[in-house]
Design an enzyme around this catalytic site. Structure first.
Site, short mmCIF file in Angstrom:
data_model
loop_
_atom_site.label_atom_id
_atom_site.label_comp_id
_atom_site.label_asym_id
_atom_site.label_seq_id
_atom_site.Cartn_x
_atom_site.Cartn_y
_atom_site.Cartn_z
N SER A 91 0.83 -1.21 0.00
CA SER A 91 0.00 0.00 0.00
C SER A 91 0.86 1.25 0.00
O SER A 91 0.34 2.35 -0.09
CB SER A 91 -0.92 0.01 1.22
N HIS A 99 -2.69 -3.45 -5.78
CA HIS A 99 -3.08 -3.07 -4.42
C HIS A 99 -4.57 -3.32 -4.24
O HIS A 99 -5.40 -2.63 -4.84
CB HIS A 99 -2.72 -1.59 -4.19
N GLU A 123 -5.84 -1.12 -7.26
CA GLU A 123 -5.01 0.00 -7.71
C GLU A 123 -3.76 -0.62 -8.33
O GLU A 123 -2.98 -1.26 -7.62
CB GLU A 123 -4.67 0.83 -6.46
N ASN A 145 -3.97 6.14 -1.03
CA ASN A 145 -3.37 6.53 0.24
C ASN A 145 -2.78 7.94 0.21
O ASN A 145 -2.67 8.59 1.24
CB ASN A 145 -2.34 5.50 0.70
N1 CAA Z 1 -14.84 -10.73 4.05
C1 CAA Z 1 -15.84 -10.98 3.19
N2 CAA Z 1 -17.03 -10.36 3.23
C2 CAA Z 1 -17.21 -9.43 4.20
C3 CAA Z 1 -16.21 -9.12 5.14
C4 CAA Z 1 -14.98 -9.82 5.04
N3 CAA Z 1 -13.97 -9.59 5.87
N4 CAA Z 1 -16.68 -8.16 5.98
C5 CAA Z 1 -17.93 -7.87 5.57
N5 CAA Z 1 -18.25 -8.63 4.50
C6 CAA Z 1 -19.50 -8.62 3.74
C7 CAA Z 1 -20.63 -9.12 4.58
O1 CAA Z 1 -20.72 -10.54 4.51
C8 CAA Z 1 -21.82 -8.43 3.93
O2 CAA Z 1 -22.20 -9.13 2.76
P1 CAA Z 1 -23.74 -9.11 2.23
O3 CAA Z 1 -24.06 -7.70 1.90
O4 CAA Z 1 -23.72 -10.00 1.04
O5 CAA Z 1 -24.56 -9.66 3.36
C9 CAA Z 1 -21.25 -7.08 3.48
O6 CAA Z 1 -19.83 -7.25 3.44
C10 CAA Z 1 -21.59 -5.99 4.47
O7 CAA Z 1 -21.13 -6.40 5.74
P2 CAA Z 1 -21.89 -6.11 7.10
O8 CAA Z 1 -23.36 -5.98 6.84
O9 CAA Z 1 -21.44 -7.10 8.11
O10 CAA Z 1 -21.27 -4.78 7.66
P3 CAA Z 1 -21.17 -3.36 7.03
O11 CAA Z 1 -22.39 -2.93 6.31
O12 CAA Z 1 -20.67 -2.53 8.16
O13 CAA Z 1 -20.02 -3.47 5.92
C11 CAA Z 1 -17.77 -3.19 5.35
C12 CAA Z 1 -18.73 -3.90 6.25
C13 CAA Z 1 -18.01 -3.59 3.90
C14 CAA Z 1 -16.36 -3.62 5.73
C15 CAA Z 1 -17.99 -1.66 5.52
O14 CAA Z 1 -17.82 -1.34 6.86
C16 CAA Z 1 -17.06 -0.81 4.69
O15 CAA Z 1 -17.27 -0.59 3.53
N6 CAA Z 1 -16.01 -0.34 5.33
C17 CAA Z 1 -14.99 0.49 4.68
C18 CAA Z 1 -13.93 -0.40 4.16
C19 CAA Z 1 -12.82 0.39 3.58
O16 CAA Z 1 -12.82 1.59 3.46
N7 CAA Z 1 -11.80 -0.36 3.19
C20 CAA Z 1 -10.62 0.21 2.62
C21 CAA Z 1 -9.62 0.39 3.68
S1 CAA Z 1 -8.16 1.09 3.04
C22 CAA Z 1 -7.29 -0.23 2.49
O17 CAA Z 1 -7.67 -1.36 2.57
C23 CAA Z 1 -6.02 0.03 1.82
C24 CAA Z 1 -4.92 0.67 2.47
O18 CAA Z 1 -3.88 0.70 1.84
C25 CAA Z 1 -4.94 1.31 3.80
#
Ligand code: CAA
Length: 283
Positions: free
Chosen positions: A119, A140, A152, A190
């Site tokens: 990242s 990424h 990415e 990032n």
């Molecule tokens: N693996 C697989 N599926 C997952 C999961 C995981 N770890 N966590 C959640 N899910 C799925 C759930 O099963 C659910 O699926 P359905 O819609 O089919 O039922 C869906 O995602 C939504 O999950 P929840 O209802 O449990 O919870 P939520 O609505 O709070 O969503 C989330 C969870 C998708 C993680 C949401 O909180 C979100 O979008 N968060 C932001 C994530 C984000 O910004 N990620 C990027 C981070 S930055 C990065 O990764 C890079 C870096 O370099 C720093």
């Protein structure tokens, strides 16, 4: 080039997600971890995610078995000798990743592509550990990998057009949108995300607002799925600090200077969800 077999190095949170999406897209996938426990822990995590999909009716038990059947776990780098593409997803550390690239360069077929899920680390620097810098590219992924629709793609100084095209087609075959960035610290996401997260910490630090109100501001005011402090807990405060330091080292601007509160929380082991406590308590 035709990619049929994919290797993944590391079966932690990101590596297991990458392994899962590759196997779900039909690729034979070989995932390497340092110990049998880490291999079975990572594949167990994939099993758990797929089981949830089966219980929700998103996948049948037979489809789940077929996905798991395409995954081979190993502790041996030599088992990656037949991979057309290997994606490295080990700890975010330049020396560790360069060592993986050195080893992979000696094992993977001469025309195989070597990719990194980094990242923040320079793809050009990782490529310099190999004798095939034109076949090294950044892929990424975002956490949680099965849910997030983005890859990415990071193009190193020596990455060839052929590698870029093959990597793009591969990323799209996973059902992800592939965006393209030159090899600059932070790439696209990032570069923009880290200063935003650091500013949220500065708001807490200076007592301008509560963490709950800062998060509500961005969730309800800007339709972000998570507020910045919940997102920090999700990404990991230690990971965020590491990326901020890479960016600060590269650009030397206050925009990327980590606030003391972030450093203190990391020193205290308050790294977010994974440690049970960050800005919020996950007791
Ligand atoms: N693996 C697989 N599926 C997952 C999961 C995981 N770890 N966590 C959640 N899910 C799925 C759930 O099963 C659910 O699926 P359905 O819609 O089919 O039922 C869906 O995602 C939504 O999950 P929840 O209802 O449990 O919870 P939520 O609505 O709070 O969503 C989330 C969870 C998708 C993680 C949401 O909180 C979100 O979008 N968060 C932001 C994530 C984000 O910004 N990620 C990027 C981070 S930055 C990065 O990764 C890079 C870096 O370099 C720093």
């Amino acid at each position: 080039m035709a990619i049929e077999t994919v290797g993944v190095i590391g079966c932690g949170l990101m590596g297991s997600g990458i392994t899962q999406v590759c196997a779900q897209a039909g690729y034979r996938t070989v995932v390497r971890e340092a110990s049998e426990e880490l291999v079975s822990g990572g594949i167990g995590r994939i099993d758990g995610v797929l089981s949830r999909d089966v219980s929700k009716g998103k996948m049948t038990a037979d489809e789940k078995a077929a996905v798991l059947g395409r995954i081979t776990g190993t502790t041996e780098f030599d088992d990656l000798a037949a991979c057309d593409l290997v994606i490295e997803a080990v700890t975010e550390n330049l020396e560790t990743k360069q060592e993986v690239f050195r080893v992979l360069d000696g094992i993977a077929p001469p025309d195989a592509i070597l990719a990194s899920n980094t990242s923040s680390i320079s793809i050009t620097e990782l490529a310099s550990a190999t004798n095939r810098p034109e076949q090294v590219v950044g892929l990424h992924f975002f956490n949680p990998v099965p849910v997030m629709g983005l890859i990415e793609m990071v193009i190193g100084l020596q990455t060839s057009e052929k590698t870029v095209e093959a990597a793009r087609q591969f990323g799209e075959s996973l059902g992800k949108q592939v965006i393209e960035a030159k090899d600059t610290p932070g790439f696209i996401v990032n570069y923009l995300l880290i200063p935003y997260l650091l500013d949220a910490v500065r708001l807490v630090e200076s007592g301008v607002a509560t963490k709950e109100d800062i998060d509500a501001g961005m969730v309800l005011g800007c339709s972000h799925p998570l507020g910045p402090l919940k997102l920090l807990d999700f990404i990991g405060l230690d990971t965020t600090l590491y990326i901020a330091e890479v960016l600060y080292d590269a650009f030397r601007t206050d925009r990327y200077a980590a606030p003391p509160l972030l450093r203190q929380m990391v020193a205290a082991g308050m790294n977010g969800r994974k440690s049970g406590r960050g800005f919020y308590d996950y007791g």
